[in-house]
Design a protein around this motif. Structure first.
Motif, PDB file in Angstrom:
ATOM      1  N   TRP A 106      11.460 -19.121 -14.003  1.00 36.22           N
ATOM      2  CA  TRP A 106      10.667 -20.120 -14.724  1.00 36.22           C
ATOM      3  C   TRP A 106       9.186 -20.054 -14.363  1.00 36.22           C
ATOM      4  CZ3 TRP A 106       8.141 -23.322 -11.402  1.00 36.22           C
ATOM      5  CH2 TRP A 106       8.666 -23.472 -10.129  1.00 36.22           C
ATOM      6  N   LEU A 107       8.872 -19.380 -13.252  1.00 38.04           N
ATOM      7  CA  LEU A 107       7.471 -19.251 -12.870  1.00 38.04           C
ATOM      8  C   LEU A 107       6.674 -18.429 -13.893  1.00 38.04           C
ATOM      9  CD1 LEU A 107       7.763 -18.621  -9.024  1.00 38.04           C
ATOM     10  CD2 LEU A 107       6.744 -20.611 -10.152  1.00 38.04           C
ATOM     11  N   ASP A 108       7.361 -17.541 -14.623  1.00 36.05           N
ATOM     12  CA  ASP A 108       6.658 -16.702 -15.601  1.00 36.05           C
ATOM     13  C   ASP A 108       6.080 -17.541 -16.750  1.00 36.05           C
ATOM     14  OD1 ASP A 108       6.041 -13.911 -16.582  1.00 36.05           O
ATOM     15  OD2 ASP A 108       7.218 -14.655 -18.263  1.00 36.05           O
ATOM     16  N   PRO A 109       6.914 -18.358 -17.465  1.00 40.45           N
ATOM     17  CA  PRO A 109       6.305 -19.186 -18.520  1.00 40.45           C
ATOM     18  C   PRO A 109       5.358 -20.250 -17.987  1.00 40.45           C
ATOM     19  CG  PRO A 109       8.636 -19.736 -18.257  1.00 40.45           C
ATOM     20  CD  PRO A 109       8.377 -18.471 -17.459  1.00 40.45           C
ATOM     21  N   VAL A 110       5.610 -20.745 -16.759  1.00 39.36           N
ATOM     22  CA  VAL A 110       4.697 -21.730 -16.170  1.00 39.36           C
ATOM     23  C   VAL A 110       3.318 -21.098 -15.969  1.00 39.36           C
ATOM     24  CG1 VAL A 110       4.154 -22.976 -14.039  1.00 39.36           C
ATOM     25  CG2 VAL A 110       6.409 -23.215 -15.074  1.00 39.36           C
ATOM     26  N   THR A 111       3.312 -19.861 -15.477  1.00 37.86           N
ATOM     27  CA  THR A 111       2.050 -19.151 -15.304  1.00 37.86           C
ATOM     28  C   THR A 111       1.344 -18.967 -16.640  1.00 37.86           C
ATOM     29  OG1 THR A 111       2.935 -17.981 -13.374  1.00 37.86           O
ATOM     30  CG2 THR A 111       0.979 -17.042 -14.435  1.00 37.86           C
TER      31      THR A 111
END
Length: 316
Positions: A195-200
């Motif tokens: 989920w860190l990818d779309p948050v970034t």
């Protein structure tokens, strides 16, 4: 030579003085910076798109979209600088300088549209996360930091020009965004938190929007013939009122001819016209103090001023 003249309207008066001190406030020659910046960023976009798709990294694809916008923006800004150096003509008496304002405006608008698409795709990825291959993502993002940091440095000397500043901010922002992609990829590698990818990606959107909004607002202001933000109209009017023999200033207008050139027109009511020296001093000081190099000043006596329909502050 100064001469007396009858009552007039806005389109039918003689300019009592029109002077220029030719301080060179035109944009510097950033041809090499534009060429290198465009070429390096185009190569970076291609690499980011290929690796972003193969590694399933939305953050890297978001950065690629942003960089693609920057390639377009750099080309647009480059064209505006080249056109701005063309000589005036009988059809374009001020030349093509306003193209730099339009370039900054369009550049910012395109970027804002692009980040909207990034935000939509990032939101979709929250519901459909994919495994991110962090190794290739980290290496390509590190390349982005190096390329964008270097090209931003080349444009760092032109921050007084809105058109050049737009290019600088986008490239500097890209370097920061690429750093964010690296940090996110490392975090995913060690935690497995996809989920860190779309948050970034969403953080990238916020960063781009924040840096772009100011440029868009200022470019729109100049496109509407607004006073450049570096100039305080009250200070200019106070200076004109302080000139020897001047008892009133009216019909004062200041606007940007380009992202670097500024024009001014005003009526000065003088106690004892003719006043050639007053005009010469005013034009020289407007250039030196306020970087207003296109000043047109009309000198009036009290009788002519009383007949001037443009004397009221609310009349354009």
């Amino acid at each position: 030579m100064p001469h007396d003249h009858g009552p007039h309207d806005h389109h039918d008066h003689d300019h009592h003085g029109h002077g220029h001190d030719h301080h060179d406030h035109a944009p510097k020659n950033f041809g090499m910076a534009f060429a290198l910046g465009t070429g390096l960023n185009a190569a970076l976009v291609a690499a980011q798109m290929i690796v972003g798709v193969s590694a399933h990294s939305m953050a890297l694809l978001a950065d690629a979209v942003h960089n693609a916008g920057d390639v377009f923006g750099l080309l647009l800004a480059w064209v505006a600088v080249v056109l701005g150096r063309r000589a005036p003509s009988t059809r374009r008496t001020y030349g093509w300088g306003r193209g730099s304002i339009l370039a900054a405006l369009l550049n910012a608008a395109v970027l804002l549209v692009g980040i909207g698409a990034i935000a939509v795709e990032a939101a979709r990825r929250f519901g459909e996360p994919g495994a991110v291959e962090t190794g290739p993502v980290i290496w390509v993002a590190l390349g982005g930091i190096a390329i964008n940091g270097f090209t931003a440095w080349m444009f760092g000397r032109g921050n007084d020009d809105l058109n050049i500043r737009a290019a600088f901010l986008h490239l500097a922002g890209d370097a920061a965004v690429s750093l964010g992609v690296v940090v996110a990829a490392i975090a995913i590698r060690f935690t497995g938190a996809e989920w860190l990818d779309p948050v970034t990606s969403l953080i990238i959107v916020v960063v781009i929007a924040a840096s772009t909004w100011g440029v868009l607002r200022e470019a729109a202001h100049l496109a509407m013939d607004g006073v450049p933000r570096r100039i305080a109209t009250g200070d200019v009017e106070a200076f004109l009122r302080s000139l020897p023999g001047v008892i009133e200033v009216h019909d004062l207008h200041i606007w940007g001819l380009s992202t670097t050139e500024t024009a001014l027109t005003a009526h000065l009511v003088h106690a004892a016209p003719p006043a050639e020296e007053c005009v010469l001093v005013a034009c020289r000081e407007l250039s030196a103090r306020f970087r207003i190099d296109h000043a047109t000043l009309q000198i009036e006596n009290e009788r002519l001023a009383s007949a001037c329909r443009l004397r009221a502050a609310d009349v354009v």
